[in-house]
Design a protein around this motif. Structure first.
Motif, PDB file in Angstrom:
ATOM      1  N   ILE A 106      95.813-115.414 -28.282  1.00 15.83           N
ATOM      2  CA  ILE A 106      95.236-114.043 -29.017  1.00 15.83           C
ATOM      3  C   ILE A 106      95.896-112.563 -28.160  1.00 15.83           C
ATOM      4  N   GLY A 107      95.923-111.886 -29.503  1.00 14.01           N
ATOM      5  CA  GLY A 107      96.737-110.468 -29.271  1.00 14.01           C
ATOM      6  C   GLY A 107      98.032-110.606 -28.670  1.00 14.01           C
TER       7      GLY A 107
ATOM      8  N   GLY B 160     100.052-110.457 -24.499  1.00 11.50           N
ATOM      9  CA  GLY B 160      99.863-111.434 -25.266  1.00 11.50           C
ATOM     10  C   GLY B 160     101.755-111.577 -25.465  1.00 11.50           C
TER      11      GLY B 160
ATOM     12  N   THR C 125      95.931-108.289 -34.802  1.00 11.77           N
ATOM     13  CA  THR C 125      95.708-106.913 -35.510  1.00 11.77           C
ATOM     14  C   THR C 125      95.531-106.028 -35.329  1.00 11.77           C
TER      15      THR C 125
ATOM     16  N   ASN D 143      94.298-102.133 -32.432  1.00  5.54           N
ATOM     17  CA  ASN D 143      95.078-102.264 -31.037  1.00  5.54           C
ATOM     18  C   ASN D 143      94.311-101.568 -29.367  1.00  5.54           C
TER      19      ASN D 143
ATOM     20  N   SER E 259      97.542-100.889 -25.696  1.00  4.50           N
ATOM     21  CA  SER E 259      99.297-100.859 -25.942  1.00  4.50           C
ATOM     22  C   SER E 259      99.776 -99.052 -26.416  1.00  4.50           C
TER      23      SER E 259
ATOM     24  N   VAL F 219      98.303 -97.205 -27.404  1.00  3.19           N
ATOM     25  CA  VAL F 219      98.474 -95.480 -27.261  1.00  3.19           C
ATOM     26  C   VAL F 219      98.756 -95.112 -25.886  1.00  3.19           C
TER      27      VAL F 219
ATOM     28  N   GLY G 196      92.351-108.049 -24.651  1.00 11.65           N
ATOM     29  CA  GLY G 196      92.255-106.621 -24.489  1.00 11.65           C
ATOM     30  C   GLY G 196      90.440-106.720 -23.754  1.00 11.65           C
TER      31      GLY G 196
ATOM     32  N   GLY H 107      90.563 -93.595 -22.540  1.00  4.68           N
ATOM     33  CA  GLY H 107      91.435 -92.751 -21.515  1.00  4.68           C
ATOM     34  C   GLY H 107      92.050 -92.311 -23.335  1.00  4.68           C
ATOM     35  N   GLU H 108      92.382 -90.292 -23.173  1.00  7.48           N
ATOM     36  CA  GLU H 108      92.147 -89.395 -24.069  1.00  7.48           C
ATOM     37  C   GLU H 108      94.306 -88.798 -23.654  1.00  7.48           C
ATOM     38  N   ILE H 109      95.005 -88.170 -24.710  1.00  3.02           N
ATOM     39  CA  ILE H 109      96.462 -88.391 -24.265  1.00  3.02           C
ATOM     40  C   ILE H 109      96.853 -87.500 -25.268  1.00  3.02           C
TER      41      ILE H 109
ATOM     42  N   GLY I 148      94.072-103.505 -17.117  1.00  2.00           N
ATOM     43  CA  GLY I 148      93.675-101.141 -16.639  1.00  2.00           C
ATOM     44  C   GLY I 148      94.464-100.836 -17.112  1.00  2.00           C
ATOM     45  N   ALA I 149      93.949 -99.628 -16.290  1.00  2.00           N
ATOM     46  CA  ALA I 149      95.180 -98.512 -16.293  1.00  2.00           C
ATOM     47  C   ALA I 149      96.637 -98.538 -16.126  1.00  2.00           C
TER      48      ALA I 149
ATOM     49  N   GLY J 210      99.076-101.865 -17.636  1.00  2.00           N
ATOM     50  CA  GLY J 210      99.680-103.201 -17.435  1.00  2.00           C
ATOM     51  C   GLY J 210     101.088-103.207 -17.614  1.00  2.00           C
TER      52      GLY J 210
HETATM   53  C1  LIG Z   1      94.729 -92.773 -23.269  1.00  2.00           C
HETATM   54  C2  LIG Z   1      95.404 -94.698 -22.107  1.00  2.00           C
HETATM   55  C3  LIG Z   1      97.017 -94.267 -21.150  1.00  2.00           C
HETATM   56  C4  LIG Z   1      97.001 -95.514 -20.318  1.00  2.00           C
HETATM   57  N1  LIG Z   1      98.573 -94.905 -19.689  1.00  2.00           N
HETATM   58  C5  LIG Z   1      99.218 -96.407 -19.327  1.00  2.00           C
HETATM   59  C6  LIG Z   1     100.105 -96.033 -18.659  1.00  2.00           C
HETATM   60  O1  LIG Z   1     100.671 -94.920 -17.924  1.00  2.00           O
HETATM   61  N2  LIG Z   1     100.920 -97.141 -17.969  1.00  2.00           N
HETATM   62  C7  LIG Z   1     100.196 -98.205 -18.141  1.00  2.00           C
HETATM   63  O2  LIG Z   1     100.787 -99.248 -17.405  1.00  2.00           O
HETATM   64  N3  LIG Z   1      99.160 -98.789 -19.009  1.00  2.00           N
HETATM   65  C8  LIG Z   1      98.598 -97.372 -19.342  1.00  2.00           C
HETATM   66  N4  LIG Z   1      97.724 -97.753 -20.242  1.00  2.00           N
HETATM   67  C9  LIG Z   1      96.696 -99.011 -20.738  1.00  2.00           C
HETATM   68  C10 LIG Z   1      97.773 -99.761 -21.336  1.00  2.00           C
HETATM   69  O3  LIG Z   1      97.586 -99.782 -22.594  1.00  2.00           O
HETATM   70  C11 LIG Z   1      96.755-101.664 -20.634  1.00  2.00           C
HETATM   71  O4  LIG Z   1      97.045-101.788 -19.525  1.00  2.00           O
HETATM   72  C12 LIG Z   1      97.584-102.451 -21.467  1.00  2.00           C
HETATM   73  O5  LIG Z   1      98.059-102.131 -23.125  1.00  2.00           O
HETATM   74  C13 LIG Z   1      97.087-103.443 -21.491  1.00  2.00           C
HETATM   75  O6  LIG Z   1      97.184-104.450 -22.324  1.00  2.00           O
HETATM   76  P1  LIG Z   1      96.708-105.991 -23.764  1.00  2.00           P
HETATM   77  O7  LIG Z   1      97.765-106.421 -23.729  1.00  2.00           O
HETATM   78  O8  LIG Z   1      95.779-105.982 -22.006  1.00  2.00           O
HETATM   79  O9  LIG Z   1      95.269-105.293 -24.347  1.00  2.00           O
HETATM   80  P2  LIG Z   1      95.580-104.590 -25.806  1.00  2.00           P
HETATM   81  O10 LIG Z   1      96.313-103.444 -25.720  1.00  2.00           O
HETATM   82  O11 LIG Z   1      94.043-104.320 -26.415  1.00  2.00           O
HETATM   83  O12 LIG Z   1      95.730-105.503 -26.370  1.00  2.00           O
HETATM   84  C14 LIG Z   1      94.903-106.479 -27.690  1.00  2.00           C
HETATM   85  C15 LIG Z   1      95.127-107.455 -29.201  1.00  2.00           C
HETATM   86  O13 LIG Z   1      94.273-108.417 -29.390  1.00  2.00           O
HETATM   87  C16 LIG Z   1      93.939-108.027 -30.561  1.00  2.00           C
HETATM   88  N5  LIG Z   1      93.080-108.367 -30.604  1.00  2.00           N
HETATM   89  C17 LIG Z   1      92.133-108.538 -29.805  1.00  2.00           C
HETATM   90  N6  LIG Z   1      91.062-108.887 -30.596  1.00  2.00           N
HETATM   91  C18 LIG Z   1      91.721-110.194 -31.205  1.00  2.00           C
HETATM   92  C19 LIG Z   1      90.901-111.430 -32.286  1.00  2.00           C
HETATM   93  N7  LIG Z   1      89.775-111.368 -32.453  1.00  2.00           N
HETATM   94  N8  LIG Z   1      92.128-111.438 -33.663  1.00  2.00           N
HETATM   95  C20 LIG Z   1      93.401-111.640 -33.114  1.00  2.00           C
HETATM   96  N9  LIG Z   1      93.876-110.303 -32.561  1.00  2.00           N
HETATM   97  C21 LIG Z   1      93.034-110.026 -31.872  1.00  2.00           C
HETATM   98  C22 LIG Z   1      94.283-106.427 -30.421  1.00  2.00           C
HETATM   99  O14 LIG Z   1      94.055-105.939 -32.146  1.00  2.00           O
HETATM  100  C23 LIG Z   1      95.333-105.653 -30.203  1.00  2.00           C
HETATM  101  O15 LIG Z   1      96.255-106.115 -30.541  1.00  2.00           O
HETATM  102  C24 LIG Z   1      97.264 -96.994 -20.472  1.00  2.00           C
HETATM  103  C25 LIG Z   1      95.416 -96.840 -22.021  1.00  2.00           C
HETATM  104  C26 LIG Z   1      94.780 -95.691 -22.471  1.00  2.00           C
HETATM  105  C27 LIG Z   1      94.286 -96.107 -23.347  1.00  2.00           C
END
Ligand SMILES: Cc1cc2nc3c(=O)[nH]c(=O)nc-3n(C[C@H](O)[C@H](O)[C@H](O)COP(=O)(O)OP(=O)(O)OC[C@H]3O[C@@H](n4cnc5c(N)ncnc54)[C@H](O)[C@@H]3O)c2cc1C
Length: 348
Positions: A8-9, A14, A33, A37, A40, A42, A191, A210-212, A311-312, A314
């Motif tokens: 899921i994700g 994922g 979906t 997101n 990732s 952003v 996430g 986080g803002e960018i 976290g920050a 990934g």
């Molecule tokens: C401003 C900002 C700057 C960042 N800069 C960096 C950086 O420079 N370097 C770095 O390493 N990291 C950075 N990060 C952190 C990085 O974004 C995360 O560590 C990483 O992207 C997390 O990935 P994820 O797949 O765990 O989560 P997510 O990116 O949140 O992905 C989760 C996915 O699951 C989907 N989902 C959730 N629930 C459901 C559901 N019920 N059904 C279907 N789909 C679902 C969501 O739509 C999404 O697509 C930053 C984050 C932010 C906000």
């Protein structure tokens, strides 16, 4: 349709885990979906081996960093797309004392894989770096949106653009099914949304907003500048600048306060004014209270797993930990105790 794993994700987590499971010959589907997101799509995508105000090697750097460039390069070859930029990070010194401290590090074995050069003079008339600085290597950034979109092509019909809802899935004969898909295992890679599931709502997530910004500035060196804020060159004159960290106002969109903070921090690094603000985005990092990822199996619900909490960081954590998680799922190898969700479930 019977499959081994339903993820899921399709964020960074994922995508990487789905790839590793498919590589081992397992059948998977990923539900996602993309419009929801949170992180990732952003993120700046930086991977930086030496971080923080005190500039120490990032947690587990010697395990994580050898995996990063080979992993994303392998996926560039697989998809025939380019999304990885290997680039030095330049970190100006704030004082002569800091300069001396880093001259000391230059002889330190532990820093060798990450240290490109130490300079004692300013590198440009446009930089606030009177004491010089340190150039790091084994660093750079991932264009995460291009990466995720390229991997969509790789997953093809294994990616289902649909929201996963718990109410639709029930357990029948030890397998999860919604009447259409039957899967041996559910893996949440969702996430911050994992906090909302009944399975993992008790885990100590600590989401961070986080803002960018993307800004125009007429100074484009071939390195990332980082001190209090980072500035990543995207193309001639265009730069990504970030990021802020807040644990409140999670629902609010872009704020003037963050824009001002980033602009002020940038001014203390680069002497040129911002010519234009091109974009201003926000996201929620799936961070955890102890700042360690969440990997592992739910203790009570059969075959429900979590791969989350990055976290920050990934981009640098996921290549290594997706390998650990894949081996746990298919070879039953143990998860290191400091990232295993059992560290919390033991007390619940
Ligand atoms: C401003 C900002 C700057 C960042 N800069 C960096 C950086 O420079 N370097 C770095 O390493 N990291 C950075 N990060 C952190 C990085 O974004 C995360 O560590 C990483 O992207 C997390 O990935 P994820 O797949 O765990 O989560 P997510 O990116 O949140 O992905 C989760 C996915 O699951 C989907 N989902 C959730 N629930 C459901 C559901 N019920 N059904 C279907 N789909 C679902 C969501 O739509 C999404 O697509 C930053 C984050 C932010 C906000």
């Amino acid at each position: 349709m019977e499959i081994d794993f339903l993820l899921i994700g399709q964020g960074l987590a994922g995508t990487a885990l789905g790839y590793r499971l498919k590589q081992r010959g397992y059948s998977i589907k990923i539900m996602d979906t993309p419009a929801d997101n949170q992180s990732s799509r952003v993120a700046a995508g930086l991977f930086n081996p030496v971080t923080g105000r005190k500039m120490v090697k990032t947690w587990n750097a010697d395990l994580l960093f050898p995996e990063i460039i080979p992993f994303y390069s392998e996926l560039e070859q697989l998809t025939e797309q380019q999304f990885l930029t290997i680039q030095s990070i330049y970190r100006p010194f704030l004082s002569v004392e800091e300069q001396n401290e880093w001259m000391g590090h230059s002889a330190d074995e532990a820093f060798q894989p990450y240290l490109k050069a130490i300079v004692q003079e300013s590198q440009s008339e446009y930089l606030q770096d009177p004491y010089g600085g340190v150039y790091l290597k084994n660093s750079g950034w991932l264009d995460i949106v291009s990466f995720l979109d390229a991997m969509k092509g790789y997953f093809g019909e294994d990616l289902i653009l649909r929201k996963f809802t718990e109410e639709q899935f029930r357990l029948e004969n030890g397998k999860w099914t919604d009447g259409e898909i039957v899967t041996g295992n559910l893996i949440f890679c969702s996430g911050v949304k994992a906090m909302e599931t009944r399975f993992f709502s008790e885990l100590p997530f600590a989401p961070v907003k986080g803002e960018i910004l993307e800004v125009r500035q007429d100074f484009t060196p071939d390195y990332i500048v980082n001190r209090g804020v980072f500035r990543v060159p995207l193309s001639e004159g265009l730069h990504r600048v970030g990021s802020t960290y807040t644990w409140h106002d999670l629902d609010q969109g872009p704020t003037e306060r963050a824009k001002k903070e980033l602009t002020e921090r940038l001014a203390s690094l680069v002497k040129l004014p911002v010519e234009k603000y091109v974009s201003h985005k926000t996201g929620i990092r799936p961070a955890t209270k102890d700042r360690k990822p969440f990997l592992g199996k739910h203790p009570d619900h059969p075959n429900v797993y979590l791969f989350d909490g990055f976290g920050a960081k990934g981009v640098s954590l996921i290549p290594y930990f997706s390998k650990i998680m894949m081996h746990h799922l298919v070879d039953q190898s143990p998860i290191p105790s400091d990232v295993d969700i059992a560290r919390y479930f033991d007390y619940i």
